[in-house]
Design an enzyme around this catalytic site. Structure first.
Site, PDB file in Angstrom:
ATOM      1  N   ASP A   1       4.316  48.162  35.382  1.00 51.30           N
ATOM      2  CA  ASP A   1       4.251  49.164  34.475  1.00 51.30           C
ATOM      3  C   ASP A   1       3.952  48.342  33.250  1.00 51.30           C
ATOM      4  OD1 ASP A   1       4.174  51.468  32.845  1.00 51.30           O
ATOM      5  OD2 ASP A   1       6.183  52.074  33.099  1.00 51.30           O
TER       6      ASP A   1
ATOM      7  N   GLU B   1       6.403  43.875  44.402  1.00 50.83           N
ATOM      8  CA  GLU B   1       6.761  45.054  43.269  1.00 50.83           C
ATOM      9  C   GLU B   1       6.324  46.305  43.950  1.00 50.83           C
ATOM     10  OE1 GLU B   1       8.628  45.722  41.176  1.00 50.83           O
ATOM     11  OE2 GLU B   1       8.835  44.354  39.379  1.00 50.83           O
ATOM     12  N   ASP B   2       6.864  47.334  43.688  1.00 51.33           N
ATOM     13  CA  ASP B   2       6.611  48.524  43.968  1.00 51.33           C
ATOM     14  C   ASP B   2       5.773  48.879  42.728  1.00 51.33           C
ATOM     15  OD1 ASP B   2       8.456  48.477  41.871  1.00 51.33           O
ATOM     16  OD2 ASP B   2       9.805  50.325  42.521  1.00 51.33           O
TER      17      ASP B   2
ATOM     18  N   ARG C   1      12.618  59.270  46.399  1.00 54.78           N
ATOM     19  CA  ARG C   1      12.335  57.866  46.979  1.00 54.78           C
ATOM     20  C   ARG C   1      11.924  58.134  48.637  1.00 54.78           C
ATOM     21  NH1 ARG C   1      14.051  53.712  43.643  1.00 54.78           N
ATOM     22  NH2 ARG C   1      15.912  53.816  42.826  1.00 54.78           N
TER      23      ARG C   1
ATOM     24  N   PHE D   1       3.765  59.176  35.356  1.00 55.24           N
ATOM     25  CA  PHE D   1       5.081  59.003  36.006  1.00 55.24           C
ATOM     26  C   PHE D   1       5.035  59.370  37.658  1.00 55.24           C
ATOM     27  CE2 PHE D   1       9.280  58.560  37.341  1.00 55.24           C
ATOM     28  CZ  PHE D   1       9.731  57.493  36.576  1.00 55.24           C
TER      29      PHE D   1
HETATM   30  P1  IMP Z   1       7.745  47.174  33.892  1.00 54.31           P
HETATM   31  O1  IMP Z   1       8.930  46.496  33.656  1.00 54.31           O
HETATM   32  O2  IMP Z   1       7.622  48.338  32.737  1.00 54.31           O
HETATM   33  O3  IMP Z   1       6.653  46.863  34.403  1.00 54.31           O
HETATM   34  O4  IMP Z   1       8.378  48.296  35.194  1.00 54.31           O
HETATM   35  C1  IMP Z   1       8.707  48.160  36.318  1.00 54.31           C
HETATM   36  C2  IMP Z   1       9.843  48.817  37.103  1.00 54.31           C
HETATM   37  O5  IMP Z   1      10.082  50.039  36.475  1.00 54.31           O
HETATM   38  C3  IMP Z   1       9.261  49.235  38.430  1.00 54.31           C
HETATM   39  O6  IMP Z   1       9.716  48.210  39.293  1.00 54.31           O
HETATM   40  C4  IMP Z   1      10.188  50.470  38.616  1.00 54.31           C
HETATM   41  O7  IMP Z   1      10.954  50.439  39.153  1.00 54.31           O
HETATM   42  C5  IMP Z   1      10.036  51.326  37.277  1.00 54.31           C
HETATM   43  N1  IMP Z   1       8.611  52.106  37.067  1.00 54.31           N
HETATM   44  C6  IMP Z   1       7.783  52.155  36.310  1.00 54.31           C
HETATM   45  N2  IMP Z   1       6.930  52.778  36.293  1.00 54.31           N
HETATM   46  C7  IMP Z   1       7.304  54.059  37.149  1.00 54.31           C
HETATM   47  C8  IMP Z   1       6.959  54.779  37.693  1.00 54.31           C
HETATM   48  O8  IMP Z   1       5.825  55.606  37.556  1.00 54.31           O
HETATM   49  N3  IMP Z   1       7.669  55.750  38.636  1.00 54.31           N
HETATM   50  C9  IMP Z   1       8.879  55.208  38.934  1.00 54.31           C
HETATM   51  N4  IMP Z   1       9.502  53.962  38.669  1.00 54.31           N
HETATM   52  C10 IMP Z   1       8.593  53.246  37.605  1.00 54.31           C
END
Ligand code: IMP
Ligand code: MG
Length: 311
Positions: free
Chosen positions: A237, A233-234, A299, A286
């Protein structure tokens, strides 16, 4: 506390007031909910999207009593039974937030077993902005504030992660599974630092706002049954994407399933899943670059930067 859905097992007579749940979602039994604030309705839709069940204001806690009289009580907005977590959403001015923080502190003192998280309006706005909605988007793409992680820092850490993974799977042929598109840079670098014969596969999922629930728009091509799967995973959050995908991947019968995330935004976690390999713990900002986008831009930056908040 996950799975502790039997509210009755946690009721302590006299310490709380019972109420009928006002609504439960998602599912066909959802009844219209008189949400006090639109942010609550929006949050409920986000939970529905990720398939996280919720109850709206199901339980009230007495914070202060005098004999039989309750002097002060507190009703958290949401309970997420799958996660064993209460959520209080606040849309208030700072002065009132301080008061609410006091209430939360007292709740935690009186009920240390309760897991509760306070979400601010800006948290909801930021979740929405990720998908191109809400007031932050109307303010326009704001540009970079500063570099958080340089290209060199990232490369050094990715090398360490790759080496550790290579050590941890001796004689194995793990499958790396990434979710498009944020993971492209990380996946490309990480796989080149793993000295094992790995396979790589990708999935894509629909975005919030385009569908009412997560939909897999590009499924796996490889068969994961009996394989050692490492989900790459990148950024994690709220953890709701990961939570959803881990359930999906484990349904494929892998021999093992672990997670490697480049970035961990711990402060914002709602669904708390364990992540075996973490590149960097990052602040509640962010982030863009090295695969991460804001509305499909940034990106291609070779570093990770913080997007400037709207002034
Ligand atoms: P989660 O489901 O809230 O954990 O979000 C995960 C996904 O949201 C990641 O795989 C990203 O694609 C996107 N995301 C969450 N935070 C960021 C950020 O700070 N910048 C860019 N994309 C984000
Ligand atoms: Mg409320």
């Amino acid at each position: 506390m996950a799975g502790e859905q039997g509210e009755s097992s946690r009721r302590e007579p006299g310490n709380e007031l019972e109420q009928e749940p006002k609504a439960v979602g998602p599912g066909p039994t959802v009844v219209p909910v008189p949400f006090v604030h639109p942010s609550e309705a929006e949050f409920a839709r986000i939970l529905d999207f990720y398939g996280v069940r919720w109850e709206y204001e199901p339980r009230s806690f007495a914070l202060q009593k005098q004999g039989d009289r309750v002097l002060e009580m507190f009703t958290p907005d949401f309970y997420l039974p799958d996660l064993g977590l209460y959520i209080e959403l606040t849309t208030l001015r700072q002065s009132l937030v301080t008061e609410k923080n006091g209430k939360l502190r007292r709740l935690r003192e009186l009920h240390p077993e309760i897991n509760i998280k306070l979400l601010y309006r800006k948290d909801i706005h930021r979740l929405l902005a990720r998908y191109g909605f809400g007031p932050l988007v109307q303010a326009g793409a704001p540009g970079l504030q500063k570099v958080l992680l340089s290209g060199d820092q990232i490369q050094k850490r990715v090398f360490e992660l790759g080496s550790k993974i290579s050590e941890d799977y001796p004689g194995q042929r793990p499958v790396l599974v990434g979710v498009l598109r944020g993971v492209i840079c990380f996946m490309a670098d990480l796989m080149r630092h793993i000295s094992l014969p790995v396979s790589v596969d990708f999935m894509s999922i629909s975005y919030y706002g385009h569908q009412s629930a997560v939909r897999i728009t590009k499924d796996l091509d490889l068969d994961l049954a009996g394989r050692h799967v490492l989900m790459v995973e990148d950024i994690v959050d709220t953890g709701m994407t990961l939570n959803y995908l881990l359930q999906y991947l484990s349904s494929k019968g892998p021999a093992s399933l672990e997670v490697c995330a480049l970035l961990d935004k711990r402060a914002r976690r709602i669904a708390d899943t364990s992540i075996k390999y973490v590149g960097f713990e990052v602040p509640d900002e962010f982030l863009v670059g090295y695969g991460l986008d804001y509305m499909e831009e940034y990106r291609n930056l070779p570093f990770i930067g913080i997007l400037r908040p709207k002034s």
